[in-house]
Design a protein around this motif. Structure first.
Motif, PDB file in Angstrom:
ATOM      1  N   TYR A 290      43.094   5.049  58.381  1.00 45.61           N
ATOM      2  CA  TYR A 290      43.402   4.017  59.373  1.00 45.61           C
ATOM      3  C   TYR A 290      44.483   4.490  60.343  1.00 45.61           C
ATOM      4  O   TYR A 290      44.429   4.195  61.543  1.00 45.61           O
ATOM      5  CB  TYR A 290      43.836   2.734  58.672  1.00 45.61           C
ATOM      6  CG  TYR A 290      44.130   1.604  59.622  1.00 45.61           C
ATOM      7  CD1 TYR A 290      43.092   0.951  60.289  1.00 45.61           C
ATOM      8  CD2 TYR A 290      45.436   1.197  59.868  1.00 45.61           C
ATOM      9  CE1 TYR A 290      43.359  -0.089  61.175  1.00 45.61           C
ATOM     10  CE2 TYR A 290      45.712   0.160  60.743  1.00 45.61           C
ATOM     11  CZ  TYR A 290      44.661  -0.473  61.400  1.00 45.61           C
ATOM     12  OH  TYR A 290      44.929  -1.492  62.285  1.00 45.61           O
ATOM     13  N   GLU A 291      45.479   5.215  59.836  1.00 48.40           N
ATOM     14  CA  GLU A 291      46.530   5.743  60.705  1.00 48.40           C
ATOM     15  C   GLU A 291      45.953   6.732  61.716  1.00 48.40           C
ATOM     16  O   GLU A 291      46.342   6.730  62.898  1.00 48.40           O
ATOM     17  CB  GLU A 291      47.611   6.419  59.852  1.00 48.40           C
ATOM     18  CG  GLU A 291      48.434   5.441  59.024  1.00 48.40           C
ATOM     19  CD  GLU A 291      49.399   6.153  58.081  1.00 48.40           C
ATOM     20  OE1 GLU A 291      49.433   7.407  58.128  1.00 48.40           O
ATOM     21  OE2 GLU A 291      50.100   5.468  57.309  1.00 48.40           O
TER      22      GLU A 291
ATOM     23  N   VAL B 217      49.033  -5.394  52.424  1.00 46.57           N
ATOM     24  CA  VAL B 217      48.757  -4.695  53.674  1.00 46.57           C
ATOM     25  C   VAL B 217      48.134  -5.645  54.692  1.00 46.57           C
ATOM     26  O   VAL B 217      48.337  -5.485  55.901  1.00 46.57           O
ATOM     27  CB  VAL B 217      47.842  -3.480  53.406  1.00 46.57           C
ATOM     28  CG1 VAL B 217      47.571  -2.716  54.695  1.00 46.57           C
ATOM     29  CG2 VAL B 217      48.466  -2.563  52.380  1.00 46.57           C
TER      30      VAL B 217
ATOM     31  N   THR C 114      50.968  -7.407  56.605  1.00 48.05           N
ATOM     32  CA  THR C 114      51.813  -6.574  57.473  1.00 48.05           C
ATOM     33  C   THR C 114      51.039  -5.783  58.526  1.00 48.05           C
ATOM     34  O   THR C 114      51.579  -5.472  59.585  1.00 48.05           O
ATOM     35  CB  THR C 114      52.614  -5.585  56.616  1.00 48.05           C
ATOM     36  OG1 THR C 114      51.705  -4.762  55.859  1.00 48.05           O
ATOM     37  CG2 THR C 114      53.527  -6.337  55.642  1.00 48.05           C
ATOM     38  N   THR C 115      49.781  -5.448  58.232  1.00 47.89           N
ATOM     39  CA  THR C 115      49.050  -4.525  59.113  1.00 47.89           C
ATOM     40  C   THR C 115      47.724  -5.084  59.615  1.00 47.89           C
ATOM     41  O   THR C 115      47.488  -5.162  60.827  1.00 47.89           O
ATOM     42  CB  THR C 115      48.778  -3.199  58.377  1.00 47.89           C
ATOM     43  OG1 THR C 115      50.011  -2.668  57.890  1.00 47.89           O
ATOM     44  CG2 THR C 115      48.107  -2.194  59.301  1.00 47.89           C
TER      45      THR C 115
ATOM     46  N   ALA D 297      46.498  -6.725  63.349  1.00 51.14           N
ATOM     47  CA  ALA D 297      45.522  -5.930  64.110  1.00 51.14           C
ATOM     48  C   ALA D 297      44.303  -6.769  64.468  1.00 51.14           C
ATOM     49  O   ALA D 297      43.735  -6.625  65.564  1.00 51.14           O
ATOM     50  CB  ALA D 297      45.102  -4.711  63.290  1.00 51.14           C
TER      51      ALA D 297
END
Length: 858
Positions: free
Chosen positions: A700-701, A732, A735-736, A740
């Motif tokens: 994902y990064e 996750v 926070t992510t 998104a």
């Protein structure tokens, strides 16, 4: 003297014929109309013209063909039609000047003709507007005869110059220079057609009223084509047909009305209906009476808008005015019929009229209702009428492919096979067992099906006929054959049917195309079957191995769980075609994802792959250089994936694609991954038996670093990589992933006021829904229905209403969880509550027809 008299008579006759030929022709009128009191020679009587030589041959032959009963020659495109009009203007200008009938100067004529040529040859909107401005300043309405004015008016409307066209029309009918003049109907219908295309209904209505007033003064009538064009414009506006021109104030009002409701649409349809009532068209627009086309236009619009009441009203008004329904009428009635019984009643009426000619649309609309009733004999009767109606071979062949596709989509695979066997298949070849059952049943009912005597000539068999049946059998086969007995009476399996059809295909010398092979490959479930099928195709056909065919073989091996063979075929493909297609890389990743779902622990060994026995018959001299199949040095795809499991192989290929941009040796060969590539690789990782949290987050990064837009499918695949780690997934998520998901898509200033159904259709709503489904999958795999229930409540809070698809995501995760999970307390009760929250009562859902319902009165 007798010879001189004969010559004079011939000259006079020639004069009247050529003068009449200046009447403009309509390229859209293809049917016979009644004679109206709009003599096309009136403008010639006002401005008589003597012609010493015939005009353009195309125009002259077009007129004489119509006079002799032959089909009028039509221009091959709109540009040619405009060219013909400009040429006729040039002829008339020259003749009027030669005969001293012009009141304008020679310089005016040059400006007129040059501007028309500029309008004809305009390469941009600016050029056309400049030519229009010159013609407006020329004041054509004050200098030229009506014969020229109406042709310039038509040329301007054809070129999209409405200002000039309407200016000339207003001058002629507006009684500016004396008695109004009504141009020929081919001229004013051209202007009306342009107004219709641009959805200028308000201007069109005013123009019709001006024409009507001029007709009343001069004692004439408007042509019925003008009425039909106006009714069509009303219907287009009501249906919301996209405009082809600039947006008008009327269109803006219509859009605002559409956003609020159907009130304005109803007003437009009612205006059209009012014009069809007896005497109304004559009263408002000086059209004596509407014709069948007038009613058909409104019928089609009402049918498309599902307004059954209006359909019935229009049909009753049509029959009350003694207008006989035609094929288009019945097609509209079939479209609008709300039930199978209503459709059958209309079809029976069609079958009871032997003089009515059916078209392919009639048959397509009648196929499914007749098939559901088991009336194969009536289907054959309609097909016989269509075959014997003088249609070309290619049009009949294409029509039959459409018929078969319609039946297949309607899940009437047996009827589709019967039509194929009885109408297309060679009589020497074996018919399907379901077709034989239909023939025997028909004999018992006293109907002996003998195709040779029924059809004079069979349609030419093409690959699309076979593809329609392949598609039907493959769709049924994809369900695992669970509903096969409910759909078909055949004793053979879908795969056996396709094997027989493929043999028939070869016997009838019909070459399979890439789609045929894709469909056949999709039916195979074992690697050996895929290899045997391909080798058979190569031995018995001359098909060229194209990239889509390679893709179908790679996908088939993936569905069979043979990742090694999929990689082997990919390596073979790039050896011939190189690494030029990103789609090919994504096909390989998709294949590895499918193989991971079936055999995630199997180690790839390309040396012993089943695909090694495939026969591609590659011409070595024509193949691409061997270096094109290499990844820098002597490495190949096989070298990279050998010894890896399918999920690990997908990860390795994605890493290769991502690193290629920085590797001088392979950056020209390996393409940069897109969002689909990452999504497919993540999907492959999600099928691994163990949690792939670290690999998924690393992927994902990299995805974010590549500046790719995050969507719901990517988030769903990444979240599923957490396996049974629901706690880690939720951490996750907060926070992510959730930030998104909500940061993508449109920005709505009044999002809180938006309904749930509308929000689900937005991009943000779709992203949130897909991401939440990923969380439900992880919750199911972790056997945590309590957390799944909390996720469902969170979905409702964010206006993402859970459905049965949400429950299915939880169940899909639960099917692949550990054999002995640690159950929480009250797990069954939580799952029951989850089912209640995700299941909405639907009266149309027959699966719950037997359930007891309780009415709660508060």
């Amino acid at each position: 003297m007798s010879l001189i008299f004969i010559v004079e008579v011939l000259l006079i006759a020639n004069f009247f014929i050529l003068a009449s030929s200046f009447t403009l022709k309509s390229s859209t009128l293809t049917r016979t109309t009644r004679t109206r009191n709009i003599s096309t020679n009136q403008h010639v009587n006002i401005h008589p013209v003597k012609l010493l030589k015939p005009i353009n041959n195309a125009l002259f032959s077009s007129f004489t063909d119509a006079q002799n009963g032959r089909k009028r020659r039509e221009p091959r495109n709109s540009r040619v039609a405009l060219l013909w009009v400009v040429e006729s203007i040039e002829k008339i200008v020259a003749e009027e000047r030669k005969n001293g009938k012009s009141v304008n100067t020679v310089e005016d004529d040059k400006i007129l003709l040059k501007s028309l040529q500029s309008m004809l040859q305009a390469k941009s909107k600016k050029d056309a507007m400049e030519a229009e401005e010159v013609l407006l300043n020329l004041k054509i309405e004050n200098k030229y005869s009506y014969a020229i004015q109406e042709r310039v008016m038509k040329a301007a409307s054809m070129a999209g110059r409405l200002t000039l066209s309407l200016t000339l029309l207003d001058s002629m009918v507006g009684n500016i220079n004396g008695e109004p003049y009504v141009p020929s109907y081919m001229a004013y219908t051209s202007t009306l057609n342009r107004l219709r295309k641009w959805r200028r209904v308000d201007v069109m209505r005013d123009t019709m009223l001006k024409l009507s007033n001029a007709c009343k003064i001069t004692g004439q009538e408007l042509h019925v084509v003008a009425l039909n064009t106006y009714i069509a414009a009303l219907c287009d506006a009501a249906r919301g047909t996209p405009t082809r021109g600039p947006t008008s104030s009327f269109q803006k009002k219509l859009r605002e009305a559409n956003s609020k409701g159907d009130e304005m649409k109803t007003e437009l349809l009612m205006e059209a209906m009012e014009l069809l009532r007896p005497g109304k068209s004559l009263e408002k627009f000086s059209v004596s009476e509407p014709d069948t086309m007038s009613f058909n236009t409104l019928l089609n619009a009402a049918a498309a808008m599902r307004k059954q009441k209006l359909v019935d009203e229009v049909f009753e008004a049509m029959t009350a005015q003694n207008l006989a329904p035609d094929t288009y009428t019945y097609n509209a009635m079939l479209k609008a019929a709300p039930s199978t019984q209503d459709k059958i009643a209309i079809i029976d009426a069609i079958l009871g009229m032997p003089n009515l000619s059916v078209d392919k649309y009639t048959i397509e609309l009648a196929l499914l209702p007749l098939a559901k009733e088991g009336r194969i004999e009536d289907i054959l009767k309609l097909l016989k009428d269509y075959d014997n109606d003088g249609n070309s071979d290619i049009s009949v062949a294409n029509a039959y492919s459409t018929f078969l596709i319609s039946l297949v989509k309607g899940r009437e695979i047996d009827v589709a096979r019967a039509i194929f066997d009885l109408c297309i298949l060679n009589s020497s070849l074996e018919q399907g067992d379901s077709t034989i059952s239909y023939v025997r049943a028909a004999k018992k009912d006293g109907f002996d099906i003998k195709v040779e005597s029924t059809f004079g000539k069979r349609p030419t068999p093409i690959s699309r006929h076979f593809n329609a049946l392949f598609e039907g059998y493959r769709t049924i086969h994809a369900t695992g054959g669970k509903k096969w007995s409910q759909i078909s009476k055949s004793q053979l399996t879908p795969q056996e049917h396709c094997d027989v059809l493929f043999c028939h295909m070869k016997a009838m010398n019909v070459a399979p195309d890439s789609y045929s092979i894709t469909l056949l490959m999709g039916l195979q479930r074992k690697s050996s079957e895929i290899s045997n099928l391909w080798n058979s195709i190569m031995e018995e056909t001359d098909i060229e191995v194209s990239i889509p065919i390679y893709h179908s073989i790679i996908s088939a091996y993936g569905l069979a769980g043979d990742a090694a063979s999929a990689c082997y075929v990919f390596d073979e493909m790039v050896h011939v075609n190189g690494f030029e297609s990103l789609n090919s890389w994504n096909v390989l990743l998709l294949s590895l994802s499918k193989a991971s779902a079936m055999a995630s622990k199997t180690v790839i060994d390309c040396a012993h792959a089943q695909a090694a026995s495939l026969n591609f018959e590659i011409d070595v001299e024509k193949a691409c250089p061997s270096s094109r199949g290499r990844l820098g040095g002597d490495r190949t795809i096989i070298d990279i994936v050998d010894g890896l499991t399918p999920p690990a192989a997908a990860k390795a290929i994605l890493e290769l694609m991502n690193q290629a941009k920085n590797d001088e040796n392979i950056k020209d060969q390996v393409l940069r991954p897109n969002s689909q590539s990452f999504c497919l690789a993540a999907s492959a990782l999600s099928h691994a038996d163990t949690t792939q949290r670290e690999d998924a987050m690393s992927m994902y990064e990299i995805f974010v670093d590549n500046s790719l837009q995050t969507d719901g499918r990517m988030l769903n695949a990444i979240i599923r990589c957490f396996g049974a780690d629901i706690s880690g997934a939720l951490d996750v998520w907060k926070t992510t992933f959730r930030p998104a998901a909500i940061s993508t898509g449109e920005n709505f200033p009044k999002e809180n006021e938006m309904s749930v159904s509308r929000f689900r259709l937005t991009k943000r709503g779709k992203n949130l829904l897909a991401a939440y489904h990923g969380l439900l999958h992880v919750a199911g795999r972790a056997y945590r229905p309590d957390i799944a229930l909390r996720i469902v409540y969170a979905m409702k809070k964010e206006k993402v209403e859970p459905t049965e698809a949400s429950l299915n995501c939880y169940n899909a995760g639960s099917r692949i969880r550990d054999l002995e999970p640690n159950k929480i307390r009250l797990h069954s009760q939580y799952e029951n509550m989850l089912q209640v929250e995700c299941t909405k009562y639907d009266t149309a859902d027959t699966r719950r027809s037997s359930e007891k319902r309780v009415r709660i009165i508060i």
